[in-house]
Scaffold this motif. Structure first.
Motif, short mmCIF file in Angstrom:
data_model
loop_
_atom_site.label_atom_id
_atom_site.label_comp_id
_atom_site.label_asym_id
_atom_site.label_seq_id
_atom_site.Cartn_x
_atom_site.Cartn_y
_atom_site.Cartn_z
N PRO A 46 39.01 40.92 26.40
CA PRO A 46 38.97 41.62 27.69
C PRO A 46 39.45 43.08 27.60
O PRO A 46 38.92 43.95 28.30
CB PRO A 46 39.91 40.78 28.57
CG PRO A 46 39.78 39.39 28.03
CD PRO A 46 39.63 39.57 26.53
N PRO A 52 37.71 44.22 34.01
CA PRO A 52 38.62 44.56 35.11
C PRO A 52 39.96 43.85 34.94
O PRO A 52 39.99 42.67 34.60
CB PRO A 52 37.87 44.04 36.34
CG PRO A 52 36.43 44.08 35.95
CD PRO A 52 36.40 43.76 34.48
N GLY A 53 41.04 44.57 35.18
CA GLY A 53 42.36 43.97 35.13
C GLY A 53 43.03 44.02 33.77
O GLY A 53 44.22 43.80 33.65
N SER A 54 42.25 44.33 32.72
CA SER A 54 42.86 44.36 31.39
C SER A 54 43.66 45.66 31.22
O SER A 54 43.38 46.66 31.86
CB SER A 54 41.79 44.27 30.32
OG SER A 54 40.95 45.40 30.35
N LEU A 55 44.66 45.60 30.36
CA LEU A 55 45.53 46.76 30.14
C LEU A 55 45.72 47.00 28.64
O LEU A 55 45.77 46.05 27.86
CB LEU A 55 46.92 46.52 30.76
CG LEU A 55 47.01 46.46 32.29
CD1 LEU A 55 48.42 46.05 32.70
CD2 LEU A 55 46.64 47.81 32.89
N PRO A 56 45.86 48.27 28.25
CA PRO A 56 46.07 48.58 26.84
C PRO A 56 47.55 48.47 26.45
O PRO A 56 48.42 48.72 27.27
CB PRO A 56 45.63 50.05 26.76
CG PRO A 56 45.98 50.60 28.11
CD PRO A 56 45.78 49.47 29.09
N VAL A 57 47.80 48.07 25.22
CA VAL A 57 49.15 48.13 24.66
C VAL A 57 49.02 48.86 23.33
O VAL A 57 48.23 48.45 22.48
CB VAL A 57 49.73 46.72 24.45
CG1 VAL A 57 51.11 46.81 23.79
CG2 VAL A 57 49.84 45.97 25.77
N CYS B 84 42.98 38.54 38.75
CA CYS B 84 42.04 37.77 37.93
C CYS B 84 42.48 36.32 37.78
O CYS B 84 43.63 36.03 37.47
CB CYS B 84 41.89 38.39 36.55
SG CYS B 84 40.91 39.90 36.57
N TRP B 100 31.69 37.50 39.87
CA TRP B 100 32.26 37.72 38.53
C TRP B 100 33.42 36.77 38.27
O TRP B 100 34.38 36.74 39.03
CB TRP B 100 32.72 39.18 38.36
CG TRP B 100 33.29 39.40 36.99
CD1 TRP B 100 32.62 39.32 35.80
CD2 TRP B 100 34.65 39.73 36.67
NE1 TRP B 100 33.48 39.56 34.76
CE2 TRP B 100 34.73 39.82 35.24
CE3 TRP B 100 35.81 39.94 37.42
CZ2 TRP B 100 35.91 40.11 34.58
CZ3 TRP B 100 36.99 40.23 36.76
CH2 TRP B 100 37.04 40.32 35.35
N TYR B 104 39.79 35.22 31.82
CA TYR B 104 41.24 35.13 31.57
C TYR B 104 42.01 35.15 32.89
O TYR B 104 41.48 35.59 33.91
CB TYR B 104 41.70 36.28 30.67
CG TYR B 104 41.65 37.64 31.33
CD1 TYR B 104 42.80 38.24 31.81
CD2 TYR B 104 40.44 38.32 31.50
CE1 TYR B 104 42.77 39.48 32.42
CE2 TYR B 104 40.39 39.55 32.10
CZ TYR B 104 41.56 40.13 32.56
OH TYR B 104 41.51 41.35 33.17
N PHE B 202 49.07 43.00 34.37
CA PHE B 202 47.96 42.52 33.54
C PHE B 202 47.13 41.53 34.33
O PHE B 202 47.62 40.51 34.80
CB PHE B 202 48.48 41.88 32.25
CG PHE B 202 47.36 41.51 31.31
CD1 PHE B 202 46.76 42.47 30.51
CD2 PHE B 202 46.87 40.22 31.26
CE1 PHE B 202 45.70 42.15 29.67
CE2 PHE B 202 45.81 39.88 30.42
CZ PHE B 202 45.23 40.86 29.62
N GLY B 203 45.86 41.84 34.49
CA GLY B 203 44.98 40.98 35.27
C GLY B 203 44.86 41.38 36.73
O GLY B 203 44.12 40.77 37.48
N LEU B 204 45.59 42.41 37.13
CA LEU B 204 45.40 42.97 38.47
C LEU B 204 44.32 44.05 38.32
O LEU B 204 44.50 45.02 37.58
CB LEU B 204 46.70 43.62 38.97
CG LEU B 204 46.56 44.49 40.23
CD1 LEU B 204 46.19 43.64 41.44
CD2 LEU B 204 47.85 45.27 40.50
N VAL B 205 43.22 43.87 39.01
CA VAL B 205 42.15 44.86 38.90
C VAL B 205 42.68 46.18 39.47
O VAL B 205 43.12 46.24 40.62
CB VAL B 205 40.88 44.40 39.63
CG1 VAL B 205 39.79 45.47 39.53
CG2 VAL B 205 40.39 43.09 39.02
N LEU B 237 51.89 42.23 27.60
CA LEU B 237 50.52 42.70 27.82
C LEU B 237 50.46 43.88 28.78
O LEU B 237 49.39 44.44 29.00
CB LEU B 237 49.66 41.55 28.37
CG LEU B 237 49.50 40.34 27.44
CD1 LEU B 237 48.69 39.24 28.13
CD2 LEU B 237 48.85 40.74 26.13
#
Lengths: 486, 488
Positions: A46, A52-57, B84, B100, B104, B202-205, B237
């Motif tokens: 993801p 949508p909602g994914s974040l980088p580390v 999500c 959609w 995850y 993480f997982g919040l659009v 994350l």
């Protein structure tokens, strides 16, 4: 200097943007594996798909590798690693922005020294920064397009030379890239594989009339995936622009692609307006602090750099500058040389053999020295056999080729092929038969026609299928000649 | 025992744990309530009945085996549709994400599940959390359970209305400029925006990444605290999540507020705030003082710039965050465009609503070369000043008390043609997002049959004091016990 500049009153200015994929285990902002190729879209998640909602580390090792490169390139290191978003739409860019560094690159104000034929030069480096690679867009034969995101999010380092440019010729451009690649591979930051695209170079080129202060309009060349292509591409572009100006035409600001087959650059995209990237600080990542202790520990862990190694090789082994250049082209070459030379005790022969036979075979096979099945131990073994006259130089070539192919030990190969015949009695019998078969030649030789010696040796080698020790054959022949020992 | 849908989250949890009721009974009672009132409220975009009953059965099975069951065992919950949920449609109230299904779970969704909570559905919201009325949802507005002609507030309007209408015991919303607190106020429930970094995103659009924060919504302070306890904490994350001192709900309900220093910033009680709202807030401050707190009027001089600052920063970040909706990998791909640019344009044109498009345009403009310094950079500087203003105030005060919303709920369609009036609905809540501090809204009165919200803001990562003040007020008043009669 190649022809272009002596024919025209124009001077070239060459800047260089180099992208190098970093040798990390995982990608820049997620845990996906960082590796070349693979079935499309099998190494993504993801985060690197930009769901949508994914974040980088941020990958700390990637930051460390960039610091490492920046130090090796004599840069000042920023006290923080801050990331910015570079916004643009492209199908291979999943988030609609690339996480990059804008106003605070990790490294800045560095340089590297090159020594092309025209003389030594220092090329200043403006910045070294960290970003993420994009996916790969492919146009299918069906007319559709497809994207492979395996490469998306791979840590990518960008190295940009300073303006105004310090380079003006194709030779210098190539020398810069050769040296840069040597440094990056030596310090373990990049594998330097231009053909796989893990090291990519985009020179920007302009020409201006000699004596003019104002720089000409520049073009950028893409798709240069070998040193040779870089040299030819830059040379062609300098000539093309000079020709345009000589005709009274203008150079357009554009991106041109190198066409290897046609040996010329072709228009890819006209840059009418500067692309608007709307950079702003990446809010999903907190800036990473780079403290002095971290920098010091990275500096302490740097290996001997190619420049230092080159000087040392000349001093320690009595090599020429050109030889030392070639043997320090990557860390693997230097390590191979030093190991082999150390084992066999003959640096001269090791250097000759590596630059000759080894380079030739690597080239023909299209592989890197790291993939070579015959390691430095094998070369040392081979050279020791030559030195002790166990095999002839000619036979050694055959043995080496076999060892290169199979990875088998040269001693074993030589034993199987039959060792050199040095025994005087055995060679004496062959001599007798050859002299008997060639009485006229033998007479001429005995009468002083030295040129016939080579012929006689050749005949003996032929009879022994190359196994006769040529030195011994020579000695025996001379012994038999009038005035010889007998 | 009261009807299950009248019980607090805490009471349901305790009853499930003790075996007084089964998680299945709790889930079924709330699913029945959803069937009963949803046609009137439209708070939920999806009801996940089968998954919910299976999850409830798993809780019951764990209990009967004697396994340890979580702190939210059997508690019925709704999640705002910008969070999500694995395999469950997550639309963000937008056409562009219709159907959609994320592969995850958001960290909060996973944590809620681990705690034993049972998700009954996904709650309606303004598209991509942009709005103050839930009228910007592509799937139609949600109605206020107190008056079906009124909005529930927004953007977490579905999450608020579902809790107020007793469809669920608690919910999660997200708050970028007031999107938890303002609908909580308008629906007469408790809504907390935690400190930025307290809860994983993480997982919040993403709408505006530097402001977004997930938080709990419930019918009591204790219930909200229990939810926060379950979802908060460092997440590897999310690099912006913070390893702060742990938060516990018991710390909130223990102790009193004697000696608590309350600041009442006058900027929040000036023009534009309705008289009954001002009166209710002043009365609330008096009630708090009666319990041993001290109150003093104060001034936060830069907060008046919050609205302007917000409408630079949030759209700027949104313009970038929403660039990924290009029709290439997921979501709506509209036909008709030629090439990648054409496909992207057609998909975004068809997929985004008017408010979202407007904010993308504003944000794109604010980040453009030549305007960046004048807008984005300056807004960042003003934001720093606002934060400093709060820092200074918190040297003198433990909490700041203000209205949550200048008015009670307004009519559906009433402000649709007046975007500025709509944006003023967030004027009291925006400053806490600018400063990153926690803020909670609790019911503190009624005006023309509609709830009034009291906002209490605290120091960064001091949700404990913030909620303790709210809890003390709640225990001393009856407002939180009022329940709307949903007229069908």
């Amino acid at each position: 200097m190649p022809g272009t500049q002596t024919e025209t009153p124009y001077v070239g200015s060459i800047g260089m943007e180099v992208h190098a994929e970093l040798l990390t285990e995982s990608k820049m902002f997620c845990g996906c594996r960082n590796a070349f190729g693979g079935k499309p879209n099998t190494r993504c998640c993801p985060v690197c798909l930009g769901l949508p909602g994914s974040l980088p580390v941020a990958n700390r090792l990637a930051v460390e590798l960039v610091i490492r490169a920046a130090l090796a390139l004599n840069c000042a290191i920023s006290p923080i690693a801050k990331f910015d978003r570079k916004n643009y739409f492209y199908p291979d860019l999943p988030k609609g922005y690339q996480i990059s560094q804008y106003d605070q690159p990790i490294g800045s104000g560095g340089w590297l020294d090159i020594e092309p034929e025209a003389g030594p030069r220092r090329v200043r480096i403006r910045r070294v920064h960290l970003e993420e690679d994009t996916g790969k867009l492919m146009h299918l034969p069906t007319g559709e397009s497809a994207v492979d995101y395996n490469r998306s999010g791979v840590p990518l380092m960008e190295i940009v030379t300073e303006f105004p440019p310090d380079m003006s010729s194709a030779d210098e451009a190539r020398a810069y890239l050769v040296k840069l690649r040597a440094i990056l591979t030596c310090i373990g930051v990049s594998d330097g594989k231009m053909e796989q695209g893990s090291l990519r170079c985009e020179p920007n080129i302009s020409v201006r009339p000699a004596g003019s202060a104002a720089f000409g309009t520049k073009t950028e060349i893409k798709n240069l995936n070998s040193f040779r292509a870089v040299h030819r591409g830059v040379q062609h572009e300098l000539a093309r622009q000079s020709a345009l100006l000589r005709r009274g035409d203008r150079v357009a600001q554009e991106t041109r692609g190198w066409n290897e087959a046609r040996g010329e650059t072709v228009l890819q995209r006209v840059k009418e307006v500067e692309q608007e990237y709307r950079y702003f600080p990446e809010p999903d990542l907190r800036p990473l602090h780079i403290d002095d202790a971290w920098v010091a520990s990275i500096r302490a862990s740097l290996p001997e750099l190619p420049d230092t190694a080159r000087v040392r090789l000349v001093e320690q082994y009595g090599l020429s500058a050109t030889e030392a250049d070639l043997l320090t082209q990557t860390a693997a070459w230097t390590a191979y040389f030093e190991r082999a030379a150390g084992l066999c005790g003959n640096a001269r022969a090791t250097a000759n053999w590596m630059m000759g036979e080894l380079a030739r075979l690597l080239n023909a096979a299209g592989i890197e020295i790291e993939q070579c099945k015959a390691g430095p131990e094998a070369l040392a073994e081979l050279l020791a056999m030559v030195e002790s006259s166990k095999i002839s130089g000619k036979m050694a070539k055959g043995v080496w080729e076999a060892a290169f192919e199979s990875g088998e030990a040269p001693a074993a190969i030589a034993a199987r092929q039959g060792e050199q015949i040095s025994d005087a009695d055995a060679l004496g019998a062959v001599l007798d038969s050859v002299i008997a078969a060639q009485p006229d030649v033998w007479s001429a030789l005995c009468a002083g026609d030295e040129k016939k010696l080579t012929f006689m040796v050749g005949q003996i080698m032929k009879q022994t299928r190359g196994k006769a020790n040529p030195g011994e054959v020579n000695r025996l022949l001379r012994d038999r000649m009038p005035g010889g020992a007998q | 025992m009261k009807p299950l849908t009248h019980c607090s989250l805490r009471a349901l949890r305790d009853a499930v744990r003790s075996g007084e009721v089964s998680a299945r009974e709790v889930a079924q009672a709330h699913l029945d309530r959803i069937t009963e009132v949803e046609p009137a409220i439209s708070a939920l975009l999806a009801v996940t009945a089968d998954d919910a009953l299976a999850q409830a059965d798993a809780v019951d099975a764990a209990r009967s085996r004697g396994d340890k069951i979580g702190p939210l065992a059997g508690v019925p919950i709704a999640l705002k549709d910008v969070i999500c949920t694995r395999g469950v449609a997550t639309t963000c109230g937008s056409r562009i994400l219709a159907g959609w299904k994320p592969p995850y779970d958001a960290t909060v969704a996973a944590r809620i599940r681990e705690a034993g909570a049972v998700m009954l559905g996904k709650a309606n919201c303004d598209e991509f959390a942009m709005g103050s009325s839930t009228e910007n949802s592509a799937y139609g507005p949600t109605r206020n359970p107190w008056n079906l002609a009124c909005v529930p507030g927004g953007s977490s309007g579905g999450s608020a209305a579902a809790v107020a209408a007793r469809e669920v015991a608690g919910s999660l919303g997200s708050d970028t400029g007031g999107s938890i607190r303002q609908p909580a106020a308008l629906c007469g429930i408790v809504g907390l925006k935690p400190t930025y970094g307290r809860v994983s995103r993480f997982g919040l659009v993403a709408y505006a990444s530097s402001l977004d924060q997930i938080g709990p919504m419930a019918r009591s302070v204790e219930d909200a605290a229990l939810l926060l306890e379950a979802i908060c904490g460092l997440d590897p994350l999310d690099s912006t999540s913070v390893d702060a001192a742990p938060f516990t709900a018991t710390a909130v309900t223990r102790g009193d507020i004697r000696g608590l220093r309350i600041g009442v910033p006058r900027e929040f009680l000036g023009d534009g705030v309705d008289g009954p709202v001002v009166a209710a807030v002043r009365a609330a401050v008096e009630a708090l003082c009666a319990m041993g707190a001290t109150a003093e009027e104060c001034s936060l001089r830069t907060v008046r710039h919050s609205l302007a600052t917000y409408y630079i920063l949030a759209p700027a970040e949104a313009s970038s965050n929403l660039a990924r909706y290009d029709g290439v990998r997921f979501g709506l791909r509209a036909e008709g465009g030629s090439g990648h640019a054409g496909m992207t344009e057609a998909s975004r044109e068809a997929g985004f609503g008017a408010e979202t498009k407007q904010r993308i345009l504003v944000g794109t403009y604010a980040l453009s070369a030549g305007y960046y310094d004048a807008y984005y950079l300056r807004a960042q500087k003003v934001r720093t000043l606002i934060r400093r203003d709060f820092d200074a105030a918190f040297e003198r005060f433990d909490v700041l008390v203000t209205p949550t919303s200048p008015t009670v709920a307004f009519g559906i369609g009433e402000k649709s043609d007046d975007p500025l009036a709509m944006k003023l609905a967030d004027v009291c809540t925006l400053p806490a997002n600018m400063a990153g501090i926690p803020g909670v809204s609790i019911p503190c009165g009624m005006d023309r049959g509609l709830p009034i919200g009291l906002q209490i803001m605290g120091r960064s990562f001091d949700e404990e004091t913030t909620l303790r003040a709210a809890y003390a007020y709640e225990q001393a008043t009856h407002w939180h016990t009022l329940r709307p009669e949903v007229n069908r």
